[in-house]
Write an enzyme that holds these catalytic residues in place. Structure first.
Site, PDB file in Angstrom:
ATOM      1  N   CYS A 209      91.578  58.141 149.927  1.00 48.84           N
ATOM      2  CA  CYS A 209      91.052  57.108 150.826  1.00 48.84           C
ATOM      3  C   CYS A 209      91.166  57.545 152.278  1.00 48.84           C
ATOM      4  O   CYS A 209      90.319  57.236 153.094  1.00 48.84           O
ATOM      5  CB  CYS A 209      91.789  55.811 150.601  1.00 48.84           C
ATOM      6  SG  CYS A 209      93.555  56.038 150.694  1.00 48.84           S
TER       7      CYS A 209
ATOM      8  N   GLU B 131      93.942  47.509 150.288  1.00 46.50           N
ATOM      9  CA  GLU B 131      93.925  48.892 150.805  1.00 46.50           C
ATOM     10  C   GLU B 131      92.594  49.470 150.368  1.00 46.50           C
ATOM     11  O   GLU B 131      92.411  49.790 149.193  1.00 46.50           O
ATOM     12  CB  GLU B 131      95.050  49.730 150.193  1.00 46.50           C
ATOM     13  CG  GLU B 131      96.446  49.241 150.495  1.00 46.50           C
ATOM     14  CD  GLU B 131      96.937  49.615 151.874  1.00 46.50           C
ATOM     15  OE1 GLU B 131      96.190  50.280 152.617  1.00 46.50           O
ATOM     16  OE2 GLU B 131      98.049  49.207 152.210  1.00 46.50           O
TER      17      GLU B 131
ATOM     18  N   GLU C 162      81.661  56.492 153.103  1.00 51.08           N
ATOM     19  CA  GLU C 162      82.744  57.172 152.396  1.00 51.08           C
ATOM     20  C   GLU C 162      82.139  57.904 151.200  1.00 51.08           C
ATOM     21  O   GLU C 162      81.514  57.283 150.340  1.00 51.08           O
ATOM     22  CB  GLU C 162      83.774  56.134 151.918  1.00 51.08           C
ATOM     23  CG  GLU C 162      84.953  56.787 151.250  1.00 51.08           C
ATOM     24  CD  GLU C 162      85.974  55.771 150.761  1.00 51.08           C
ATOM     25  OE1 GLU C 162      85.575  54.760 150.162  1.00 51.08           O
ATOM     26  OE2 GLU C 162      87.178  56.000 150.981  1.00 51.08           O
TER      27      GLU C 162
ATOM     28  N   GLY D  84      87.091  45.157 147.304  1.00 50.03           N
ATOM     29  CA  GLY D  84      88.068  44.413 148.109  1.00 50.03           C
ATOM     30  C   GLY D  84      87.490  43.080 148.578  1.00 50.03           C
ATOM     31  O   GLY D  84      88.160  42.041 148.545  1.00 50.03           O
TER      32      GLY D  84
ATOM     33  N   LYS E 214      96.642  46.026 136.545  1.00 50.50           N
ATOM     34  CA  LYS E 214      95.460  46.570 135.862  1.00 50.50           C
ATOM     35  C   LYS E 214      95.129  47.933 136.460  1.00 50.50           C
ATOM     36  O   LYS E 214      94.675  48.039 137.581  1.00 50.50           O
ATOM     37  CB  LYS E 214      94.235  45.664 135.993  1.00 50.50           C
ATOM     38  CG  LYS E 214      93.153  46.147 135.020  1.00 50.50           C
ATOM     39  CD  LYS E 214      91.746  45.815 135.420  1.00 50.50           C
ATOM     40  CE  LYS E 214      91.074  46.801 136.333  1.00 50.50           C
ATOM     41  NZ  LYS E 214      90.766  48.134 135.793  1.00 50.50           N
TER      42      LYS E 214
ATOM     43  N   GLY F 296      91.349  50.096 146.408  1.00 52.84           N
ATOM     44  CA  GLY F 296      90.065  50.516 145.851  1.00 52.84           C
ATOM     45  C   GLY F 296      88.996  50.452 146.913  1.00 52.84           C
ATOM     46  O   GLY F 296      89.295  50.515 148.114  1.00 52.84           O
ATOM     47  N   SER F 297      87.779  50.290 146.486  1.00 54.41           N
ATOM     48  CA  SER F 297      86.659  50.345 147.431  1.00 54.41           C
ATOM     49  C   SER F 297      86.583  49.075 148.275  1.00 54.41           C
ATOM     50  O   SER F 297      87.047  48.005 147.865  1.00 54.41           O
ATOM     51  CB  SER F 297      85.355  50.524 146.660  1.00 54.41           C
ATOM     52  OG  SER F 297      85.178  49.432 145.787  1.00 54.41           O
ATOM     53  N   THR F 298      85.955  49.208 149.428  1.00 48.98           N
ATOM     54  CA  THR F 298      85.764  48.061 150.309  1.00 48.98           C
ATOM     55  C   THR F 298      84.909  46.993 149.626  1.00 48.98           C
ATOM     56  O   THR F 298      85.183  45.791 149.740  1.00 48.98           O
ATOM     57  CB  THR F 298      85.151  48.536 151.635  1.00 48.98           C
ATOM     58  OG1 THR F 298      86.160  49.301 152.311  1.00 48.98           O
ATOM     59  CG2 THR F 298      84.707  47.390 152.529  1.00 48.98           C
TER      60      THR F 298
HETATM   61  P1  NAP Z   1      86.923  50.555 142.802  1.00 47.94           P
HETATM   62  O1  NAP Z   1      85.673  50.764 142.061  1.00 47.94           O
HETATM   63  O2  NAP Z   1      86.951  49.559 143.896  1.00 47.94           O
HETATM   64  O3  NAP Z   1      88.022  50.220 141.712  1.00 47.94           O
HETATM   65  C1  NAP Z   1      89.357  49.928 142.026  1.00 47.94           C
HETATM   66  C2  NAP Z   1      89.918  48.991 140.993  1.00 47.94           C
HETATM   67  O4  NAP Z   1      89.189  47.751 141.044  1.00 47.94           O
HETATM   68  C3  NAP Z   1      89.762  49.495 139.564  1.00 47.94           C
HETATM   69  O5  NAP Z   1      90.877  49.106 138.811  1.00 47.94           O
HETATM   70  C4  NAP Z   1      88.502  48.775 139.108  1.00 47.94           C
HETATM   71  O6  NAP Z   1      88.373  48.639 137.710  1.00 47.94           O
HETATM   72  C5  NAP Z   1      88.656  47.432 139.765  1.00 47.94           C
HETATM   73  N1  NAP Z   1      87.388  46.734 139.887  1.00 47.94           N
HETATM   74  C6  NAP Z   1      86.134  47.268 139.921  1.00 47.94           C
HETATM   75  N2  NAP Z   1      85.207  46.303 140.006  1.00 47.94           N
HETATM   76  C7  NAP Z   1      85.875  45.117 140.014  1.00 47.94           C
HETATM   77  C8  NAP Z   1      85.463  43.760 140.054  1.00 47.94           C
HETATM   78  N3  NAP Z   1      84.176  43.416 140.094  1.00 47.94           N
HETATM   79  N4  NAP Z   1      86.420  42.802 140.050  1.00 47.94           N
HETATM   80  C9  NAP Z   1      87.719  43.132 139.979  1.00 47.94           C
HETATM   81  N5  NAP Z   1      88.178  44.399 139.913  1.00 47.94           N
HETATM   82  C10 NAP Z   1      87.260  45.395 139.934  1.00 47.94           C
HETATM   83  O7  NAP Z   1      87.439  51.886 143.452  1.00 47.94           O
HETATM   84  P2  NAP Z   1      87.546  53.300 142.754  1.00 47.94           P
HETATM   85  O8  NAP Z   1      86.164  53.840 142.651  1.00 47.94           O
HETATM   86  O9  NAP Z   1      88.342  53.196 141.502  1.00 47.94           O
HETATM   87  O10 NAP Z   1      88.431  54.095 143.828  1.00 47.94           O
HETATM   88  C11 NAP Z   1      87.897  54.633 144.991  1.00 47.94           C
HETATM   89  C12 NAP Z   1      88.072  53.714 146.191  1.00 47.94           C
HETATM   90  O11 NAP Z   1      89.437  53.392 146.376  1.00 47.94           O
HETATM   91  C13 NAP Z   1      87.642  54.368 147.467  1.00 47.94           C
HETATM   92  O12 NAP Z   1      86.848  53.488 148.226  1.00 47.94           O
HETATM   93  C14 NAP Z   1      88.944  54.648 148.192  1.00 47.94           C
HETATM   94  O13 NAP Z   1      88.832  54.714 149.576  1.00 47.94           O
HETATM   95  C15 NAP Z   1      89.786  53.533 147.748  1.00 47.94           C
HETATM   96  N6  NAP Z   1      91.207  53.862 147.911  1.00 47.94           N
HETATM   97  C16 NAP Z   1      91.892  53.292 148.952  1.00 47.94           C
HETATM   98  C17 NAP Z   1      93.232  53.599 149.157  1.00 47.94           C
HETATM   99  C18 NAP Z   1      93.997  53.011 150.305  1.00 47.94           C
HETATM  100  O14 NAP Z   1      95.212  53.022 150.250  1.00 47.94           O
HETATM  101  N7  NAP Z   1      93.364  52.479 151.322  1.00 47.94           N
HETATM  102  C19 NAP Z   1      93.880  54.474 148.282  1.00 47.94           C
HETATM  103  C20 NAP Z   1      93.163  55.031 147.240  1.00 47.94           C
HETATM  104  C21 NAP Z   1      91.813  54.698 147.065  1.00 47.94           C
HETATM  105  P3  NAP Z   1      87.502  49.741 136.907  1.00 47.94           P
HETATM  106  O15 NAP Z   1      88.348  50.913 136.824  1.00 47.94           O
HETATM  107  O16 NAP Z   1      87.212  49.145 135.591  1.00 47.94           O
HETATM  108  O17 NAP Z   1      86.247  49.969 137.707  1.00 47.94           O
END
Ligand code: NAP
Ligand code: MG
Length: 495
Positions: free
Chosen positions: A299, A264, A397, A246, A188, A241-243
């Site tokens: 990230c 991650e 962050e 996660g 997804k 994605g976000s903590t």
């Molecule tokens: P996010 O809001 O956590 O979204 C990541 C993914 O999770 C998206 O596909 C999102 O879908 C999905 N998601 C959101 N809410 C969910 C829920 N309630 N249940 C299941 N899945 C859900 O993160 P983001 O804003 O897209 O990305 C930024 C974050 O990613 C930052 O915190 C960054 O640090 C982290 N990141 C980490 C790494 C690493 O390798 N450590 C790399 C890149 C990014 P939707 O798109 O529909 O919201």
């Protein structure tokens, strides 16, 4: 070399917007779609299938069927390698189109997409494809008459949920090792950036990946993402994605089938610049790109700069000279220095942090939301100095082009402040003292500690974090461990 006309390439793109399930391109069963926008212009790009739990069920069922059939899972590793290397070639031939797609979809500079991100994704796929027929098992040291064969076997159905900041890379970081190991995958992508993942699945079919082995379901996190996280027939869930989200996946797993979860998540990565760093100009280049690359939506972005008090002013001046190279502009124009924020919502969040920063710290440069040609969501490269280590902008962050500069007096203080974070993804140290380089890097809590460079990434090196930055590692042969289980066959024979 003549630079391609990126506007022309963008206009020529046909963006696939249907889900890929069981080898077919399908609308969401509900018929619903959502609009994907170009954040640099605010213009709609396409209507995308809005998959939900029903579509996830269909995708998981087709992934399971493919897995059980053995058409991929039991194929010889060298044969799987051949198919994946065909996919590598197809993707390599499309680097300009994939780069333009990624730039349109989430606002990234096309120069960075074509010069770095997309070729890197292709190389990582190639690395995992080439790795898979070189993975050996073990033989246990059992008594005579017993033989213990220990193999790494695929887990089954892997779910992957990824963010929008490096859309194709995040998809490939999960899918490449999972597919190479023989699993089936349901991916997804983020709602802001579905297109390169959909094209990846289309090219995979063209390369000969059997239908059902890679399924891509665009949709929202709360529906499609959650359905995958809670699915009773998914064996492993890999998330970037976000903590906060996660943590939800850990809960989904606990409340469903205890699937393995690999995370991650976020970061607030420190860079420490010591006065014995001989080349402060090179350090400033690294620090600037470490926070401004991809508009700081990284990230592992180097968002906390710890600089020794004796060189603080000099170093900030060096950074200021570099800021001119990171000014917002049309992401499709290769002269632009900074692309668009992924969407207006996220830009507003980043601006809230900047407003918070203005209350307690000194704004050195930037701090404004701007438009380009009167459109889009852009934010100036922003630096705060005199930041207290307890300030919100030093702890949370931000995921934007915002650097917090904190001064330190001695090595111990720098290490203590750098480690004082809920995150532990990456860290950097600039010094020409070899003993200090080793001493400090061994004391920093981060998955990757880089010396005299910021945020280096290679398929050969594991990537991932300590603490609330997550668990498990992407990239390198250790990524393969996440998508396989150790299986023992104990044979007793007559001596
Ligand atoms: P996010 O809001 O956590 O979204 C990541 C993914 O999770 C998206 O596909 C999102 O879908 C999905 N998601 C959101 N809410 C969910 C829920 N309630 N249940 C299941 N899945 C859900 O993160 P983001 O804003 O897209 O990305 C930024 C974050 O990613 C930052 O915190 C960054 O640090 C982290 N990141 C980490 C790494 C690493 O390798 N450590 C790399 C890149 C990014 P939707 O798109 O529909 O919201
Ligand atoms: Mg999101």
């Amino acid at each position: 070399m003549i630079s391609p006309d990126w506007h022309e390439i963008s206009r020529s793109l046909t963006l696939g917007s249907r889900a890929v399930i069981g080898g077919r391109f399908v609308d969401a069963h509900s018929g619903r779609t959502f609009t994907s926008f170009n954040p640099a212009t605010g213009e709609p790009l396409a209507e995308v299938a809005e998959g939900d739990g029903v579509d996830i069920d269909a995708a998981v069922a087709s992934a399971r069927k493919a897995f059980e059939s053995g058409v991929w899972s039991r194929r010889a590793p060298a044969e799987r390698k051949k198919v994946l290397l065909r996919l590598v070639e197809l993707m390599r031939a499309e680097i300009p189109e994939l780069s333009a797609t990624e730039s349109l979809d989430m606002g990234k500079l096309v120069r960075d997409a074509a010069g770095n991100d997309i070729p890197a994704a292709v190389n990582i796929l190639q690395w995992h494809a080439e790795e898979i027929d070189k993975v050996y098992g073990e033989m246990a040291p059992l008594p005579e008459g017993n033989m213990g064969l220990i193999r790494r076997v695929p887990l089954g159905v892997v779910g992957a949920v990824v963010p929008w900041n490096f859309p194709l890379n995040m998809a490939v970081w999960k899918c490449a090792p999972a597919l190479a190991a023989g699993n089936s995958v349901v991916l997804k992508p983020a709602e802001q950036s579905p297109f390169t993942a959909l094209r990846f699945a289309e090219l995979a079919l063209e390369a000969g990946l059997p239908e059902g082995v890679l399924n891509v379901v665009p949709g929202f996190g709360e529906t499609a993402g959650q359905a995958l996280g809670r699915h009773m027939d998914v064996d492993c869930l890999a998330f970037t994605g976000s903590t906060a989200v996660g943590k939800l996946f850990l809960r989904y797993a606990g409340e469903s089938n205890m699937k393995q979860v690999w995370l991650e998540c976020g970061g607030k990565s420190p860079v420490i610049v010591f006065p014995d760093c001989a080349d402060l100009e090179a350090a400033a280049d690294q620090v600037a790109s470490g926070i401004f690359y991809n508009q700081g939506q990284v990230c592992s972005a180097a968002s906390r700069l710890f600089v020794h008090e004796t060189i603080e002013k000099t170093f900030i001046d060096l950074l200021l000279k570099r800021v001119t190279a990171y000014q917002p502009g049309d992401p499709l124009d290769t002269r632009s220095g900074l692309g668009a924020m992924v969407d207006a919502n996220h830009a507003r969040n980043v601006m809230r942090f900047i407003e918070e920063g203005r209350k307690g710290a000194a704004l050195v440069t930037g701090g404004n939301a701007v438009t380009v040609n009167g459109r889009g969501s852009f934010i100036e490269p922003t630096i705060f100095s005199d930041v207290s280590p307890d300030a919100v902008i030093a702890r949370d962050e931000i995921f934007g082009p915002v650097l917090s500069v904190i001064r330190f007096r001695d090595e111990d203080e720098a290490i203590r402040m750098a480690n004082d974070s809920i995150y532990g993804l990456a860290a950097s140290v600039f010094t020409d003292d070899l003993s200090r380089a080793h001493r400090v890097s061994s004391r920093l809590t981060a998955g990757v500690v880089a010396v005299n460079v910021v945020d280096p990434v290679s398929p050969t090196v594991p990537f991932g974090g300590f603490k609330q930055s997550g668990s498990g590692r992407d990239l390198s042969r250790h990524a393969t461990e996440k998508y396989t289980a150790l299986k023992t066959t104990w044979i007793r024979y007559r001596c």
